[in-house]
Design a protein around this motif. Structure first.
Motif, mmCIF file in Angstrom:
data_model
loop_
_atom_site.group_PDB
_atom_site.id
_atom_site.type_symbol
_atom_site.label_atom_id
_atom_site.label_comp_id
_atom_site.label_asym_id
_atom_site.label_seq_id
_atom_site.Cartn_x
_atom_site.Cartn_y
_atom_site.Cartn_z
ATOM 1 N N SER A 1 0.832 -1.208 0.000
ATOM 2 C CA SER A 1 0.000 0.000 0.000
ATOM 3 C C SER A 1 0.865 1.255 0.000
ATOM 4 C CB SER A 1 -0.964 -0.006 1.185
ATOM 5 O OG SER A 1 -0.278 -0.176 2.399
ATOM 6 N N GLY A 2 2.101 1.155 0.499
ATOM 7 C CA GLY A 2 2.980 2.328 0.462
ATOM 8 C C GLY A 2 4.436 1.969 0.662
ATOM 9 N N LEU A 3 5.321 2.856 0.198
ATOM 10 C CA LEU A 3 6.769 2.700 0.396
ATOM 11 C C LEU A 3 7.345 4.013 0.891
ATOM 12 C CD1 LEU A 3 7.725 0.716 -2.851
ATOM 13 C CD2 LEU A 3 7.699 -0.184 -0.509
ATOM 14 N N PHE A 4 8.387 3.898 1.714
ATOM 15 C CA PHE A 4 9.000 5.093 2.306
ATOM 16 C C PHE A 4 10.512 5.085 2.092
ATOM 17 C CE2 PHE A 4 4.907 4.752 4.196
ATOM 18 C CZ PHE A 4 4.523 6.047 4.450
ATOM 19 N N ALA A 5 11.161 6.098 2.642
ATOM 20 C CA ALA A 5 12.615 6.203 2.494
ATOM 21 C C ALA A 5 13.335 4.991 3.084
ATOM 22 C CB ALA A 5 13.108 7.496 3.156
ATOM 23 N N ASN B 1 5.747 -2.736 19.027
ATOM 24 C CA ASN B 1 5.763 -1.938 17.798
ATOM 25 C C ASN B 1 4.352 -1.675 17.282
ATOM 26 O OD1 ASN B 1 8.535 -1.374 17.378
ATOM 27 N ND2 ASN B 1 8.853 -3.528 16.862
ATOM 28 N N ALA B 2 3.448 -1.372 18.219
ATOM 29 C CA ALA B 2 2.063 -1.070 17.832
ATOM 30 C C ALA B 2 2.048 0.071 16.823
ATOM 31 C CB ALA B 2 1.246 -0.691 19.059
ATOM 32 N N CYS B 3 1.220 -0.072 15.792
ATOM 33 C CA CYS B 3 1.115 0.976 14.774
ATOM 34 C C CYS B 3 -0.323 1.459 14.641
ATOM 35 C CB CYS B 3 1.642 0.464 13.439
ATOM 36 S SG CYS B 3 0.766 -0.984 12.817
ATOM 37 N N GLY B 4 -1.215 0.980 15.516
ATOM 38 C CA GLY B 4 -2.602 1.439 15.486
ATOM 39 C C GLY B 4 -3.532 0.421 14.864
ATOM 40 N N CYS B 5 -3.597 0.405 13.528
ATOM 41 C CA CYS B 5 -4.429 -0.574 12.837
ATOM 42 C C CYS B 5 -3.710 -1.080 11.601
ATOM 43 C CB CYS B 5 -5.789 0.039 12.480
ATOM 44 S SG CYS B 5 -5.692 1.325 11.228
ATOM 45 N N LEU B 6 -4.324 -2.037 10.923
ATOM 46 C CA LEU B 6 -3.719 -2.700 9.761
ATOM 47 C C LEU B 6 -4.648 -2.575 8.546
ATOM 48 C CD1 LEU B 6 -2.859 -6.028 11.686
ATOM 49 C CD2 LEU B 6 -1.371 -4.027 11.409
ATOM 50 N N ALA B 7 -5.440 -1.514 8.534
ATOM 51 C CA ALA B 7 -6.607 -1.460 7.644
ATOM 52 C C ALA B 7 -6.274 -1.520 6.153
ATOM 53 C CB ALA B 7 -7.421 -0.208 7.947
ATOM 54 N N TYR B 8 -5.100 -1.047 5.749
ATOM 55 C CA TYR B 8 -4.784 -1.106 4.316
ATOM 56 C C TYR B 8 -4.571 -2.531 3.838
ATOM 57 C CZ TYR B 8 -4.616 3.918 3.873
ATOM 58 O OH TYR B 8 -4.973 5.241 3.841
ATOM 59 N N VAL C 1 -8.104 4.786 9.173
ATOM 60 C CA VAL C 1 -7.539 3.800 8.247
ATOM 61 C C VAL C 1 -6.038 3.661 8.479
ATOM 62 C CG1 VAL C 1 -7.114 5.444 6.377
ATOM 63 C CG2 VAL C 1 -7.605 3.068 5.806
ATOM 64 N N GLN C 2 -5.479 4.582 9.286
ATOM 65 C CA GLN C 2 -4.036 4.603 9.535
ATOM 66 C C GLN C 2 -3.746 5.577 10.657
ATOM 67 O OE1 GLN C 2 0.052 5.915 7.182
ATOM 68 N NE2 GLN C 2 -1.889 6.314 6.242
ATOM 69 N N CYS C 3 -2.902 5.183 11.601
ATOM 70 C CA CYS C 3 -2.529 6.101 12.688
ATOM 71 C C CYS C 3 -1.235 6.825 12.339
ATOM 72 C CB CYS C 3 -2.354 5.320 13.990
ATOM 73 S SG CYS C 3 -3.912 4.710 14.657
ATOM 74 N N PHE C 4 -1.286 8.147 12.431
ATOM 75 C CA PHE C 4 -0.098 8.929 12.091
ATOM 76 C C PHE C 4 0.862 9.108 13.263
ATOM 77 C CE2 PHE C 4 -2.415 11.291 8.474
ATOM 78 C CZ PHE C 4 -1.779 10.535 7.514
ATOM 79 N N ASP C 5 0.350 9.068 14.490
ATOM 80 C CA ASP C 5 1.245 9.389 15.599
ATOM 81 C C ASP C 5 0.887 8.609 16.870
ATOM 82 O OD1 ASP C 5 -0.994 10.698 16.610
ATOM 83 O OD2 ASP C 5 -0.291 12.701 16.063
ATOM 84 N N ALA C 6 1.684 8.788 17.898
ATOM 85 C CA ALA C 6 1.552 8.007 19.132
ATOM 86 C C ALA C 6 0.203 8.254 19.809
ATOM 87 C CB ALA C 6 2.700 8.341 20.085
ATOM 88 N N SER D 1 -11.850 -0.354 6.750
ATOM 89 C CA SER D 1 -10.965 -0.858 5.699
ATOM 90 C C SER D 1 -10.702 0.254 4.694
ATOM 91 C CB SER D 1 -11.620 -2.040 4.988
ATOM 92 O OG SER D 1 -12.743 -1.599 4.243
ATOM 93 N N ALA D 2 -9.646 0.098 3.901
ATOM 94 C CA ALA D 2 -9.387 1.086 2.845
ATOM 95 C C ALA D 2 -10.532 1.095 1.842
ATOM 96 C CB ALA D 2 -8.066 0.767 2.154
ATOM 97 N N SER D 3 -11.162 -0.061 1.647
ATOM 98 C CA SER D 3 -12.312 -0.115 0.734
ATOM 99 C C SER D 3 -13.459 0.708 1.304
ATOM 100 C CB SER D 3 -12.752 -1.564 0.512
ATOM 101 O OG SER D 3 -13.797 -1.634 -0.431
ATOM 102 N N GLN D 4 -13.735 0.513 2.588
ATOM 103 C CA GLN D 4 -14.811 1.310 3.187
ATOM 104 C C GLN D 4 -14.458 2.794 3.159
ATOM 105 O OE1 GLN D 4 -15.839 0.597 7.305
ATOM 106 N NE2 GLN D 4 -17.601 1.953 7.193
ATOM 107 N N TYR D 5 -13.200 3.101 3.324
ATOM 108 C CA TYR D 5 -12.757 4.503 3.309
ATOM 109 C C TYR D 5 -13.057 5.154 1.962
ATOM 110 C CZ TYR D 5 -9.168 8.287 3.294
ATOM 111 O OH TYR D 5 -8.482 9.475 3.189
ATOM 112 N N ALA D 6 -12.658 4.518 0.893
ATOM 113 C CA ALA D 6 -12.554 5.317 -0.329
ATOM 114 C C ALA D 6 -12.791 4.602 -1.648
ATOM 115 C CB ALA D 6 -11.164 5.954 -0.354
ATOM 116 N N ASN D 7 -13.109 3.302 -1.624
ATOM 117 C CA ASN D 7 -13.314 2.570 -2.884
ATOM 118 C C ASN D 7 -14.602 3.028 -3.565
ATOM 119 O OD1 ASN D 7 -13.933 0.675 -4.862
ATOM 120 N ND2 ASN D 7 -13.761 -1.102 -3.505
ATOM 121 N N PRO D 8 -14.494 3.564 -4.786
ATOM 122 C CA PRO D 8 -15.700 4.073 -5.446
ATOM 123 C C PRO D 8 -16.589 2.965 -5.990
ATOM 124 C CG PRO D 8 -13.831 4.257 -6.931
ATOM 125 C CD PRO D 8 -13.288 3.732 -5.620
#
Lengths: 516, 516
Positions: free
Chosen positions: A103-107, A189-196, A332-337, A353-360
């Motif tokens: 779903s995403g890539l970072f540095a 290493n909790a990141c909030g949710c895994l929705a993507y 759909v994603q946690c940005f911070d602590a 889910s990402a589908s519930q968030y934004a799937n047209p």
């Protein structure tokens, strides 16, 4: 060549991508019926057999081979260790021609660059991208096939309808039991949710949980359940906590930016969007949070309560939830602590889910219920088209994320920025480098030099005519940028297409060419 | 004719049902790979359009017509008003030949009998059945096609793999917003959870929520999400609270039954199943709860803590959760008010889908993690086969529910009962009327006249040989029953097959014939 309705010329067929469906309007494709792809259910673990295996054993049992598509999720953000770990294990096996579809890539994913160079990875699909080595490698033409840049709603749409078939979905799991019940909200290493990853988990042939926190059965809460998981791989560390959460996000203190934010809040108020039951989404940048802060001031002043904040969730939304200014959060994603703390304990903080968030293409998504969207973006053109993919040097810096999805769904979408940015470069161009978000879905651009309202929004122009707000024609803002010495960049592109920008419905808004 | 491995003769093909796959063993089919059915995604509500419509409007838009399959869930149990309401609306339209495929039917569904008689409903599939008029009508041969009696795991298996295609799933929703986000845990007719409908909602062409408690968007918590829901229909009442929850369930006070329960607990303890981290499931009948109570005593005595209770959840499990004797509860259905209270507020009380509970064809189900199962049943034969479908008069009284699923998954499955029941009739027969749960998955029968251990469980026989427990041959118990004057029933069956009893994997264990 084709021309889409944004005026962009596109080939009819792109090698390594396929036939191009040209963008024809924001709501054209979404009216069609469709069908979900039929997921395979391989017989992985037999009854009584443990699903807990080593990564090598999982890859053996799956029969991981050349040409497969593997996916990951990006909730560990710039702290993710799982993508590199798994892809390096795949490379060690000499497997080639992998389609990497996270779903995403970072540095932090710099170690993937050598795997692109040696042909282990020949294609990449993502819906969010942090600027960095992988994006640069793509722009430099190192990837054999064009990258596919989808939106956050377009990705689950493509997975659910079979356009993007995933052979193996790897899910980094902050807590997981030996049967594959897992969550993102608990563990070191909790990141909030895994929705993507939800669409991946339901539609991939194989699902492998990768965890550094194997807990007693049953893992509780259960965010992804055992019936969808083939194997559980235990590793030393799934991520670096320092990279998982961004630092505490702060509202900008720059008076000029605060003034623009105030102007945006005034616009929203005078146009009638600051009202009881309202909902909104902002990114986590300084100016976006400043708009949130000004909206909060208006809500307090008017003694109103909103229904929800949505999106990637940050501490500012959590604060508004806990103050009672928002009734719920759609996450759909946690940005911070702060967001991670809240999602683990507050039932009003709901995962979608990402589908519930934004799937047209599904039966209804949250962005369609959204009132106010504060959009980010690198460039806007005089047709209100937005570029959130390429920087002024033509290099890929990001992907659409939820930008095009929320612009289409929300009742009002607003870009908020100073007109002149570093360089100096003007926000508003005659033509943007890459069209990400069609202008027909962008309603206003609020700058320190005036507010441009999309002329399609005659209702807004009417509502604001006596507001005293400094309304200007967007073409005048563009000219003012020239007068103020804005630099026009002319990046040198080759012929080769290195990335395809898909709209949320799978049509193509633009292509990105190799930077010479 | 075919003969399955249980010795039952079956036709190769049954009119109105199709080709018969004979049962060949409890774990044969589950080893095969499979594929989920591809769900259709009709374009129902357009962006900005309300999903909230009248029932008639929903049926119009769907184009409800002859031959369709419609489904419901049974969490409102004997208080459900939605199935009758919707089916009567369908009948008023003159639609015929409906396949009614709810997860369960109860005595309150008596108004469906005239719809069976007039051909509105020509087929019924269920996984649980309360004794009553509909079951009687089926046994009397009133339904045109044979009913299909599945297990709780077999139903989602059949839905997920396309064997049971649902055209329209109706979901009775105790709380729901206008976009279709809903839950079962809140509202005046809260029933706990909606877990039996999850497979329906993901695989039906159309999904209609029916609610008497339309709440502000977003409904929170979200148990079923808007991306899966086409329409929301508001009605006066979805159910009668008095029928939704059974009365407070009490442990039996009959000393004879308590003694049998104690014997069952002693067996489980001496065989090593009462241990740290143990898990168990019991029904909500008086003797089942008595076994739970005796297990609790052993746990307190040994100072151990279990990992989970599972199944239909009742107040006795809630008490053990709150006492700390169980770490979690896996809930697919709430049996009583205490369970409903708990699920709404205690995060350790986890909802699972019916597929996660018991589907043998997915990637792993909870019953496979279960240690101890206390089974109900009307009759046991000397091969340990269980009948939970037909009474001694041959009339359908129930369906398999989770019986066969848990028997197959658990480490030890035990039937607990007095040998002689009302009539007097003996629990143990030479042959049961209908085979529901294969004897190879039933480990022990505990009665007041002795404990019969399945000879396949040589390990159990070895572990218990010096236990002092009264172990007897099951054939001796059957003979003792004859000596004690047990009545042998000989119900008069016709040739016509009125119901097909499917094992969890879709093979046929037995058929039920018309009672003359």
């Amino acid at each position: 060549m084709l021309k889409n309705s944004l005026g962009r010329e596109l080939p009819e067929y792109i090698e390594g991508y396929g036939k191009v469906r040209p963008y024809q309007g924001a709501f054209v494709e979404a009216e069609k019926s469709s069908q979900r792809a039929a997921a395979r259910i391989p017989r992985s673990a037999k009854r009584g057999q443990s699903k807990a295996v080593s990564l090598e054993e999982a890859l053996d049992r799956i029969g991981l081979r050349d040409g497969m598509t593997v996916s990951f999720h990006h909730h560990l953000r710039n702290g993710d260790r799982v993508t590199n770990l798994v892809m390096e294990a795949i490379a060690r096996r000499g497997v080639k021609d992998i389609h990497l579809a996270p779903s995403g890539l970072f540095a932090c994913h710099e170690p993937l660059v050598p795997l692109i160079e040696d042909g282990t990875i020949t294609q990449i699909s993502v819906s969010t991208f942090g600027a960095g080595p992988v994006a640069q490698a793509i722009s430099a033409g190192k990837l054999q096939k064009p990258a596919i840049l989808r939106t956050h709603g377009g990705r689950p749409r493509a997975i659910e309808n079979g356009e993007l078939h995933i052979d193996v979905a790897f899910v980094a799991a902050p807590s997981c039991d030996a049967q594959g019940n897992m969550n993102g909200s608990h563990g070191p290493n909790a990141c909030g949710c895994l929705a993507y990853s939800y669409a991946d988990v339901r539609h991939a042939d194989w699902v492998v949980a990768v965890t550094d926190n194997l807990v007693e059965y049953p893992c509780c809460p259960v965010e992804i359940s055992e019936d969808l998981v083939d194997y559980v791989v235990q590793v030393d560390s799934i991520g670096d906590p320092a990279g998982i959460v961004s630092g505490a996000m702060k509202v900008t203190t720059d008076p000029a930016r605060l003034a623009v934010a105030q102007r945006a809040a005034d616009l929203l108020d005078q146009a009638g969007y600051i009202r009881e039951g309202m909902s909104f989404q902002t990114g986590a940048g300084g100016i976006s949070l400043a708009v949130a802060s000004k909206i909060r001031d208006k809500m307090l002043e008017k003694e109103i309560r909103g229904s929800f904040g949505v999106g990637g969730i940050h501490g500012y939304f959590v604060k508004m939830l806990e103050e009672g200014l928002l009734r719920t959060l759609w996450d759909v994603q946690c940005f911070d602590a702060e967001a991670i703390r809240s999602i683990a304990q507050d039932p009003r903080h709901i995962i979608m889910s990402a589908s519930q968030y934004a799937n047209p293409e599904n039966k209804g998504c949250v962005v369609n219920q959204l009132d106010i969207m504060i959009l980010g973006g690198f460039e806007v053109d005089t047709d209100f088209n937005l570029n959130v993919i390429t920087g002024s040097n033509g290099v890929i810096m990001s992907a659409s994320g939820g930008n095009a999805d929320t612009a289409a769904g929300s009742k009002i979408s607003v870009v908020v920025s100073n007109l002149m940015k570093k360089g100096p470069r003007c926000l508003i161009k005659k033509a943007v480098t890459t069209v990400t978000t069609p202008g027909e879905t962008v309603d206003a651009v609020v700058t320190d030099k005036g507010i441009a309202i999309n002329p399609r929004r005659t209702d807004l122009l009417e509502a604001l005519k006596d507001s005293g707000l400094p309304l200007v024609d967007i073409r005048d803002l563009q000219k003012l940028g020239e007068e103020l010495g804005g630099i026009e960049d002319h990046p040198q592109f080759g012929e080769r297409i290195v990335a395809v920008a898909e709209y949320r419905d799978g049509t193509v808004t633009d292509v990105v060419r190799q930077v010479l």
